[in-house]
Each structure stands twice: as structure tokens, then as C-alpha cells.
Design an enzyme around this catalytic site. Structure first.
Site, PDB file in Angstrom:
ATOM      1  NE  ARG A 137      -3.987   1.955   2.426  1.00 38.89           N
ATOM      2  CZ  ARG A 137      -4.657   2.398   3.477  1.00 38.89           C
ATOM      3  NH1 ARG A 137      -4.245   2.076   4.700  1.00 38.89           N
ATOM      4  NH2 ARG A 137      -5.727   3.157   3.339  1.00 38.89           N
ATOM      5  CB  SER A 156      -5.562   5.197   0.145  1.00 41.15           C
ATOM      6  OG  SER A 156      -5.235   3.817   0.194  1.00 41.15           O
ATOM      7  CB  SER A 157     -10.801   2.398   0.055  1.00 40.58           C
ATOM      8  OG  SER A 157     -11.405   3.214  -0.920  1.00 40.58           O
ATOM      9  CD  GLN A 158     -11.918   0.338   7.324  1.00 41.87           C
ATOM     10  OE1 GLN A 158     -12.970   0.911   7.009  1.00 41.87           O
ATOM     11  NE2 GLN A 158     -11.800  -0.332   8.456  1.00 41.87           N
TER      12      GLN A 158
END
Length: 382
Positions: free
Chosen positions: A36, A99-101
Site C-alpha cells: 500500500r 485510499s480506501s480502508q
């Protein structure tokens, strides 16, 4: 500078995601191959798990360890405010890219149920992490990602190697040149599933998208496209995503409803035993939104813990209701005006939900076709 040399990395997050069931065996290789931190910009505003609030700025240059800790926490990270107009370190008015969970990312990928070699359309490239995960899984040549914001798209393109097909445009239109798709996934929420997504998906294909009514509440829906051009399926889990930009509501201001007059204007006074606090939960908002279409709400708070819940009709732009909450009270003052009795409608929706056994998101479903959309409770799963 790698995650390992900074003293933190993806191992702890991976363990937590596996333990929670979000990260399954078929996505572990992609998680490890596509870290990530390679897809997160240096300036971020970490969120909380439900995605409804952002914490102060974390700047990688100023505090690399805090930045890395945020990146490898199971939280969403706001990366842009106010469609790029925001500057400075403070939070902006409206988060517009993120940036999504991670747990939500992998839960939605599990809902997508993608197989090797299938063609996938993603709506909302964002930082590019989700597109990279999909590219590792099915091959970049099988992935198309559409991003509306050219600045966001350019930044994502610089991070993606190998590069899937990236398009800048209105996500509601999908991307016809590479259709049909076996899978479609949206990383933004919608109030209407665009017909182009259904038309560009092969029969038997799957569409996964966060969906929510105008009133509030939201959940991920998994739709299966039928031979007849409709798509239907159950909701799978609660969600809280940024709205597709072209579907953001344009809601009338408060003064539109009172017409410049002092409250209660021409409203009819009454009392209710249903506390406004009972209808404020995410699931309750979702249910009310399904049963009370064309309505939205705001809250006016006071220093003593009391507040007024205002409900408005976006369809006639005349109807409104106010309910005064006071801590410890058993009854609450209400005022309603206009062609609709919005608090009566809210009470009826809440009562229906209670009588139905207070069903969760997963018991509701959605069907979409040329004639619009309908929601339902408990039919056989697709």
C-alpha cells in the site's frame, strides 16, 4: 526508503486482515506484491474505520514513522479535498479522493469474486492501489480503470507498473471500447447504478458498488447481470464512500423551506414518542431512505446536548419537519409543514423496520433496469 527499513510494514496489517476474514487466501499474493505504501502520497489525512471523519494531516517529510503507521493501519486515508482546490494543512470542506480502508478493499474484492483472466472495469482509480491489486490478480491487460479527476489519474498512472488501461472521464459512462466486462467495481458510492455499467457487463457478470439513498446510510451491493438487461442482488456490508462526483446531491438550503419566515412558520405542531436519536444510526438512515424517498436531513445542535433534527423534501422543495431532542425526555416537540408530513413518514418507516425484526443491511437487496431501481427485503439470493 522501504517499509522494512522504516521499522514497520504490511505484515501486521496482513495478519489483522486475515484474522478478520477480509483478506482471503486468493488475495494474499496480491497484497504482498502490491504494498500500500507505494500508492499513498506523502500528505494524508488519516480517517477512522467508518470513514466519516478525518484526523489532522500527516506529512511523510515531517514524520515518516507516523505516515507509515497510518498507511499500514486499517483506516481510510484522505488524499485530496474539495476536488483539488484545497491548500494548506488543515482539513478541507469535502474529501474528494482517498485510499480506501484496506479491510473494505479486500471485502469488496471478495464480493467481486474475480477469476484469472476475467476482464474488470473499475470506476474511480484514486491512488491506483485497487487497480494494482486487480492487475496483479488477473493481469493488467484485463483491467480498465476510469478516473474523473485528471490530476488524480496522472498521479495514479505514475505509480502503476505494469499499467492497466487508464481512462479519464465520467465514470457513469463506463468504458465502452473494452466492453464487455466480467466484473465491474466502483470505489465511490452511487445513488443510482448507471445503466452503462449494466450494458457493458456480460450476462452473468457481477457489479459491486457502494449504494445509498438520498436520506443517508450506505451499503455495498453485489449485483448479478441477467440476460434481460437487469441486475439484482443483495447488499453485503455497511460502507461509507465518497459520492460519485456527478451524483452529489444539489440540496436546497434551509431558507428555501421557511421562505424567510421565522420558525414555526405555517407548520403544524404535535408531539412524538419516537426520539430523534433512534433514527440517527447508519442502518436506520438507510432504511428510512428506502421508505422515505426524496428526503434529506440536517441537525442543529445546542450547548446543553439538545438538538433539532430537520427533515426536508428534495422533491417538492416545500415540505419540512422539525423534531426537538432534549436529553432524558419521553416526548419530543414536532412541527411539520408542506404537502408531505415528513416526520410521519419517518415514523412509519422506522415502525416498519422494527416490525420486520430490525433487519440488517444484508437482508436488503436492489434490482436495477431500464425502468429504474427497486429495493426489497429477503427474497432468494442471486
Amino acid at each position: 526508503m522501504s517499509a522494512r527499513t522504516e521499522g514497520a510494514g504490511p505484515a501486521g496489517l496482513a495478519s489483522a486482515l486475515v484474522a478478520s476474514g477480509a483478506l482471503r487466501d486468493d488475495w494474499i499474493a496480491a497484497f504482498e506484491a502490491v504494498p500500500r505504501h507505494l500508492f499513498v502520497p506523502d500528505r494524508i489525512w488519516p480517517g477512522i474505520p467508518d470513514g466519516t471523519r478525518q484526523n489532522p494531516l500527516v506529512d511523510r517529510a515531517a514524520d515518516p514513522q507516523a505516515w507509515l503507521t497510518a498507511v499500514y493501519s486499517d483506516i481510510p486515508l484522505t488524499t485530496q479535498w474539495d476536488d483539488g482546490r484545497h491548500t494548506g494543512d488543515a482539513v478541507g470542506t469535502r474529501p474528494s479522493s482517498s485510499s480506501s480502508q484496506p479491510s473494505m478493499v479486500f471485502a469488496m474484492l471478495a464480493d467481486l469474486d474475480v477469476a484469472d483472466g476475467q476482464r474488470v472495469l473499475e470506476i474511480g482509480t484514486g491512488t491506483g492501489w485497487n487497480a494494482a491489486l486487480l492487475s496483479h490478480r488477473v493481469g493488467a491487460e484485463h483491467v480498465v480503470s476510469v478516473e474523473y479527476d485528471p490530476v488524480v489519474a496522472e498521479a495514479a498512472a505514475s505509480r502503476l507498473r505494469p499499467t492497466p488501461t487508464l481512462a479519464v472521464g465520467d465514470g457513469r459512462q463506463g468504458y465502452a471500447p473494452c466492453a464487455p466486462y466480467d466484473r465491474v467495481i466502483a470505489t465511490c458510492s452511487v445513488g443510482e447504478i448507471p445503466l452503462a455499467w449494466i450494458e457493458q457487463t456480460a450476462p452473468g457478470g457481477v457489479i459491486v458498488a457502494p449504494w445509498g439513498p438520498e436520506y443517508g446510510g450506505e451499503a455495498v451491493v453485489r449485483l448479478v447481470v441477467g440476460e434481460d438487461g437487469t441486475a439484482g442482488g443483495h447488499f453485503t456490508r455497511s460502507s461509507a464512500f465518497m459520492r460519485l462526483r456527478q451524483q452529489r446531491p444539489d440540496l436546497p438550503p434551509h431558507d428555501t423551506y421557511l421562505g424567510g419566515r421565522d420558525w414555526p412558520a405555517d407548520g403544524v405542531r404535535s408531539r412524538t414518542s419516537l426520539s430523534p436519536a433512534e433514527v440517527g444510526g447508519w442502518l436506520e438512515q438507510f432504511v428510512i431512505g428506502l421508505r422515505v424517498p426524496g428526503a434529506f436531513w440536517t441537525v442543529e445542535r445546542y450547548d446543553d446536548g439538545a438538538y433539532t433534527l430537520w427533515t426536508y423534501s428534495s422533491t417538492d422543495r416545500q415540505s419540512w419537519a422539525s423534531v426537538d431532542y432534549e436529553p432524558g425526555a419521553d416526548e419530543f416537540k414536532t412541527v411539520q409543514a408542506g404537502p408531505r408530513r415528513l416526520w410521519d413518514e419517518t415514523e412509519a418507516a422506522y415502525g416498519w423496520w422494527v416490525r420486520s425484526g430490525r433487519p440488517g443491511f444484508e437482508r436488503f437487496g436492489l434490482t436495477v433496469g431500464l425502468e429504474g431501481w427497486t429495493t426489497w427485503l429477503d427474497p432468494a439470493r442471486n
